[in-house]
Design a protein around this motif. Structure first.
Motif, PDB file in Angstrom:
ATOM      1  N   ASN A  42     -11.230  -1.901  -4.631  1.00 55.08           N
ATOM      2  CA  ASN A  42     -10.453  -3.130  -4.744  1.00 55.08           C
ATOM      3  C   ASN A  42     -11.354  -4.352  -4.898  1.00 55.08           C
TER       4      ASN A  42
ATOM      5  N   ASP B  18       1.584   4.195  -5.856  1.00 54.12           N
ATOM      6  CA  ASP B  18       0.466   3.894  -4.957  1.00 54.12           C
ATOM      7  C   ASP B  18       0.912   3.931  -3.500  1.00 54.12           C
TER       8      ASP B  18
ATOM      9  N   ASN C 182      -6.741  -3.102   3.460  1.00 59.78           N
ATOM     10  CA  ASN C 182      -7.730  -2.031   3.607  1.00 59.78           C
ATOM     11  C   ASN C 182      -9.119  -2.574   3.264  1.00 59.78           C
TER      12      ASN C 182
ATOM     13  N   GLU D 205      -3.884   5.066  -3.828  1.00 62.81           N
ATOM     14  CA  GLU D 205      -4.415   4.552  -5.090  1.00 62.81           C
ATOM     15  C   GLU D 205      -4.969   5.672  -5.951  1.00 62.81           C
TER      16      GLU D 205
ATOM     17  N   ARG E 281      -4.490  -6.102  -1.195  1.00 63.95           N
ATOM     18  CA  ARG E 281      -5.008  -4.758  -0.927  1.00 63.95           C
ATOM     19  C   ARG E 281      -6.272  -4.812  -0.055  1.00 63.95           C
TER      20      ARG E 281
ATOM     21  N   ASP F  33       3.290   0.603  -8.456  1.00 64.02           N
ATOM     22  CA  ASP F  33       3.211   0.210  -7.041  1.00 64.02           C
ATOM     23  C   ASP F  33       3.901   1.238  -6.150  1.00 64.02           C
TER      24      ASP F  33
ATOM     25  N   ARG G 268      -2.577  -9.316  -6.048  1.00 62.49           N
ATOM     26  CA  ARG G 268      -2.386  -7.928  -5.599  1.00 62.49           C
ATOM     27  C   ARG G 268      -3.674  -7.382  -4.979  1.00 62.49           C
TER      28      ARG G 268
END
Length: 453
Positions: free
Chosen positions: A211, A168, A205, A173, A201, A165, A197
């Protein structure tokens, strides 16, 4: 871990700079207590050590470095070089001992720590490797990823996720880190944490397609197909041009009996250059099976596969060949099988099926050549001798046909149906050579074999 190698040459220059400076001596000045000779000797031994290490004579490099120590034992670079040479010789205890001395002299030297980490890594000494990496993480983010990998090995999954994490957050990513994270969730069976998570995300975004795809996959893996379907629809709304979403959507559409939309999704997948062939082959297989049950969509399948502008893999081509064969289009089946064979020239089933179709289409010269090629790869396969014999018979070459068929019979074991076929073809071959007696003999042998389905 291996990113460190990029800097080796640069490091060597840095280490040598003070030594090279010592060589800039005023030759008009007389040596003071012969110290000039000592400096020259030290440099000679050091450069000899570097030379020997460069040509992988690590034992000789170590001897030269030990002479350097006899002259000056206070230079950490000597212990560092000794550690590297011992490491190459897999004398890990000596490597560790010398590197620790170097690190004690210069505790914040990244290169000394990195080499020590390599020593531990090669021995699979995970605990000490982790301790060393904890000192290294401040120098480069790659060390954090290495550390996360070792945490996974030690089943310290929460510590690994924290590091991933952090990476990232600072670097964005990364596919490798996503794979590492997925492996952790697979090992722990904890899908809930990953789902939360991924949801976070997506909120942060909404235009990141990956994702959504990961969340669809995770829901599907845990049997939550309705949730996966909803995410797929959300992705399509957020990114209408997405091609990857249709890898999931076509299955959902089929389950919901939205056939036209499923067909549309499958066609989009098959015509998307960015989607890898392994994924396309699975979709194509599903499409073929669907059309077999719903022949009214055959035109859509043909349209989709004829317009595909990317290279099909062996599985896709074989599936298409099988489809066309079942639908009676032997020319198209042969075309696809041949294309598949170019990618896997030793595939026995493809070789056999191609020859069978060539014989069926009366392409006897092609069948003869293909069976010869196949026999070079599989000289003990009776079916190939049988097909080879059939090709010879239809080309009017009785003698060659008889020879091939008799060889094939020798390889045949407990296969009554094929044995009967051999006798029937031998009967035809002998008839072709005007040996009617033998032709009748083999015909009778064929009649005597009772074949049950």
């Amino acid at each position: 871990m291996k990113f460190k190698l990029i800097y080796r040459a640069f490091l060597t220059v840095l280490m040598l700079t003070p030594l090279l400076a010592l060589s800039q001596v005023d030759f008009n000045q007389k040596p003071d207590d012969d110290l000039g000779n000592v400096t020259d000797a030290y440099q000679d031994h050091f450069f000899e050590a570097l030379k020997q290490k460069g040509i992988e004579n690590y034992e000789l490099a170590i001897k030269a470095l030990q002479k350097c120590l006899d002259i000056d034992s206070q230079k950490p670079v000597i212990y560092f070089e000794l550690g590297k040479n011992y490491n190459q010789l897999k004398k890990f205890e000596a490597a560790e001992q010398n590197l620790k001395i170097a690190i004690k002299m210069q505790p914040d030297n990244e290169w000394f720590l990195d080499e020590l980490y390599d020593v531990y890594y090669k021995q699979d000494d995970i605990d000490n490797a982790i301790k060393t990496l904890k000192q290294l993480v401040k120098y480069h983010p790659d060390y954090k990823q290495d550390l996360a990998t070792l945490y996974i090995k030690k089943e310290r999954f929460k510590d690994a996720l924290v590091l991933l994490d952090e990476l990232d957050a600072s670097l964005g990513e990364d596919e490798v880190r996503n794979t590492m994270r997925n492996n952790i969730y697979n090992l722990t069976g904890d899908a809930t944490d990953q789902i939360q998570r991924l949801k976070a995300r997506i909120l942060a975004n909404p235009t990141n397609e990956n994702n959504y795809l990961q969340l669809i996959y995770r829901y599907s893996q845990t049997g939550k197909t309705k949730d996966a379907y909803e995410v797929a629809k959300t992705l399509l709304n957020a990114i209408p041009e997405s091609k990857y979403v249709h890898l999931a959507l076509y299955k959902f559409y089929l389950e919901e009996d939205q056939v036209d939309m499923a067909v549309s999704s499958m066609k989009r997948v098959l015509n998307a250059p960015e989607i890898e062939e392994s994924s396309k082959s699975k979709v194509l297989k599903d499409f073929v099976q669907f059309v077999e049950k719903n022949p009214q969509y055959q035109k859509d399948l043909i349209e989709a596969t004829d317009s595909v502008n990317t290279q099909k893999d062996t599985k896709s081509l074989t599936n298409l060949g099988s489809f066309y064969l079942k639908s009676g289009d032997k020319e198209k089946a042969l075309q696809n099988y041949k294309a598949a064979l170019k990618q896997t020239p030793s595939d026995f089933k493809l070789l056999r099926d191609i020859i069978l179709i060539q014989i069926d289409l009366k392409q006897y010269q092609d069948a003869l050549q293909q069976s010869k090629n196949a026999l070079e790869l599989y000289p003990a396969q009776p079916i190939l001798y049988l097909l080879n014999g059939v090709a010879y018979i239809n080309l009017g070459e009785a003698k060659s046909a008889i020879e091939s068929l008799e060889i094939g019979l020798d390889f045949l074991v407990e296969n009554p149906k094929m044995e009967r076929d051999f006798y029937l073809q031998l009967s035809e071959a002998y008839k072709l050579s005007n040996n009617i007696t033998k032709s009748k003999t083999f015909a009778k042998k064929a009649e005597m074999i009772k074949v049950t389905n």
